[in-house]
Scaffold this motif. Structure first.
Motif, PDB file in Angstrom:
ATOM      1  N   ALA A  31       0.815  -1.222   0.000  1.00 24.42           N
ATOM      2  CA  ALA A  31       0.000   0.000   0.000  1.00 24.42           C
ATOM      3  C   ALA A  31       0.844   1.267   0.000  1.00 24.42           C
ATOM      4  O   ALA A  31       0.286   2.364  -0.044  1.00 24.42           O
ATOM      5  N   HIS A 106      -1.670   5.926   4.875  1.00 28.83           N
ATOM      6  CA  HIS A 106      -2.087   4.652   4.287  1.00 28.83           C
ATOM      7  C   HIS A 106      -3.582   4.425   4.486  1.00 28.83           C
ATOM      8  O   HIS A 106      -4.288   4.001   3.560  1.00 28.83           O
ATOM      9  N   ALA A 110      -6.486   4.225   1.633  1.00 25.14           N
ATOM     10  CA  ALA A 110      -7.217   2.960   1.565  1.00 25.14           C
ATOM     11  C   ALA A 110      -8.727   3.176   1.657  1.00 25.14           C
ATOM     12  O   ALA A 110      -9.492   2.664   0.827  1.00 25.14           O
ATOM     13  N   VAL A 135      -5.521  -3.023   5.673  1.00 23.45           N
ATOM     14  CA  VAL A 135      -4.391  -2.095   5.532  1.00 23.45           C
ATOM     15  C   VAL A 135      -4.325  -1.178   6.749  1.00 23.45           C
ATOM     16  O   VAL A 135      -3.244  -0.931   7.305  1.00 23.45           O
TER      17      VAL A 135
END
Length: 485
Positions: A31, A106, A110, A135
């Motif tokens: 990611a 992140h 996401a 994630v």
């Protein structure tokens, strides 16, 4: 809050050692810089319809979320990351980030992608939302974020997904209008139906066999380099088919193919069968026709929507005039040049890459047009004339609530004001375009445009049209019945 975060991290650190530890490390790395989400977006964009919209909206949401989390949030709220000693060695990331811990970039990316994709496609949501949650947790599991960092990042991501609807309205955000419905002859297995198939349009390459199965008794004309499709179609309409007189004609392809066939349908008073197989298929989308099965069901039920078509008389020299029918939009200015350049670049580049390159080059070299618009002199960057009122009323025309209004949708960007392009961009980003001095919009029944600085080609339904100096637009009201569910 810090004590609460520390307690949750300690509890996470007490979990037993499992193969999932390595999996969360790999997931977090995948990611990085949203590589995971861009890869999923590429897969989604490869398929047209709601799947493609899910991928594109997801990418747009990532851009907003990344800026909000990294460029704004981390600068405003500096925070130390969790101490490495809170987790066992095998759980730690070998290369720990050094930026502020709050919020989690992140998690923002996401949940931005997953939420935006879910707005367009429920099937995508079933995959992306659990993956986004994984994630987010992986950032705590590997010790690089506090739980509240992840929660804040997730909130930013969801907010970014909804923010995309400000510039790119979702279908649910747009008003619904009444469609004028009627009935036509039921076509059964295709008796009296002539279908024009464009193998070079979008997904039409493999559609020929499918339409022959759907309407086995229909006559099929394929658009080939050495085929005069209009002449052959007109001949068929005059002479009839093997199963009798022509009762309807159809188009299998994109909007350009539809407009070409629609002109013949209007001229001969025939209903149109529309099978969307192009890249964008705006006309089919506004009619609610999503695939071959729906078009077939409508033709067998005799269910039609009566639509307006727009006509433009193009004259280049003297009294020589060419009349062209279009079903969606016409434009003068940068767009025709973009289409012409894109067609050249497609010989060396994939289609979407060619579109991006052509658009960038055209905008950089754009020159204003001096025109006479309904008797008033104007200096404009571009002019848009839609077949019927589009929503929303700002720059991003998305769809038509009704296809039989008797009106043209006219929009143009002024070039006679200082910094008009920059002001236009700022107004677009802030959602204030409807009140901007550089943008104009009107709904009228007729438009006359005269170019005062030479001649240009007009773009019609995504295709480059004839060269002209004078353009007269008008609506032919309720001239085209289209089979629609």
């Amino acid at each position: 809050m810090s004590r609460f975060d520390a307690e949750l991290v300690r509890r996470s650190g007490d979990l037993p050692h499992t193969p999932a530890d390595r999996g969360f490390q790999l997931l977090g790395r995948a990611a990085n810089r949203s590589k995971l989400w861009f890869a999923i977006a590429a897969l989604l964009i490869g398929k047209k319809g709601a799947t493609r919209r899910a991928g594109l909206r997801g990418v747009a949401a990532i851009g907003i979320a990344s800026f909000a989390a990294s460029a704004v949030g981390k600068r405003l709220f500096p925070r130390r990351r969790p101490a490495a000693e809170l987790l066992p060695v095998y759980r730690r990331m070998t290369k720990r980030p050094t930026s502020s811990s709050f919020p989690s970039g992140h998690s923002a990316s996401a949940f931005a992608f997953a939420s935006a994709a879910a707005m367009e496609h429920r099937g995508a949501a079933a995959v992306t939302l659990p993956l986004a949650a994984a994630v987010g947790y992986s950032r705590v599991h590997t010790g690089v974020h506090w739980p509240t960092d992840v929660a804040a990042g997730a909130a930013i991501g969801v907010g970014a997904a909804y923010a995309t609807r400000h510039w790119w309205p979702h279908r649910k955000d747009l008003p619904e209008g009444p469609q004028r419905r009627a009935t036509a002859e039921e076509l059964g297995d295709g008796e009296g139906l002539v279908l024009v198939v464009n193998p070079g349009a979008g997904s039409s390459g493999d559609a020929g066999d499918e339409v022959r199965k759907a309407w086995p008794r229909a006559d099929v004309i394929e658009i080939l380099p050495d085929t005069d499709v209009l002449a052959e179609l007109t001949k068929k309409v005059g002479n009839g088919t093997d199963s009798g007189p022509v009762r309807a004609i159809g188009a299998v392809g994109g909007d350009g193919t539809v407009a070409c066939v629609a002109g013949v349908a209007v001229e001969h008073g025939l209903p149109l069968v529309l099978v969307p197989a192009g890249t964008l298929d705006h006309f089919a989308r506004d009619l609610g026709i999503q695939n071959l099965d729906e078009a077939q069901a409508a033709s067998r039920a005799g269910s039609v929507v009566v639509c307006d078509v727009a006509e433009v008389d193009v004259s280049y020299r003297g009294d020589e005039t060419e009349r062209v029918v279009y079903v969606n939009t016409a434009s003068l200015g940068g767009y025709p040049e973009t289409v012409r350049l894109r067609e050249k670049l497609e010989a060396r580049w994939p289609k979407w890459t060619a579109v991006l390159l052509a658009t960038t080059r055209t905008l950089r070299r754009a020159k204003p047009m001096k025109i006479m618009l309904n008797g008033h002199e104007r200096l404009v960057w571009m002019l848009f004339v839609g077949n019927g009122p589009y929503e929303p009323k700002g720059f991003g025309a998305a769809r038509r609530p009704s296809l039989a209004t008797g009106k043209l949708d006219v929009r143009y960007l002024r070039a006679d004001l200082p910094y008009s392009r920059a002001r236009f961009l700022l107004a677009s980003l802030t959602g204030t375009l409807s009140t901007s001095h550089v943008y104009r919009h009107a709904e009228v029944a007729r438009v006359d445009v005269v170019l005062l600085d030479g001649h240009r080609r007009i773009a019609l339904d995504g295709e480059v049209g004839p060269l002209g100096r004078r353009f007269s637009f008008q609506v032919r009201e309720r001239a085209l019945p289209v089979y629609s569910p």
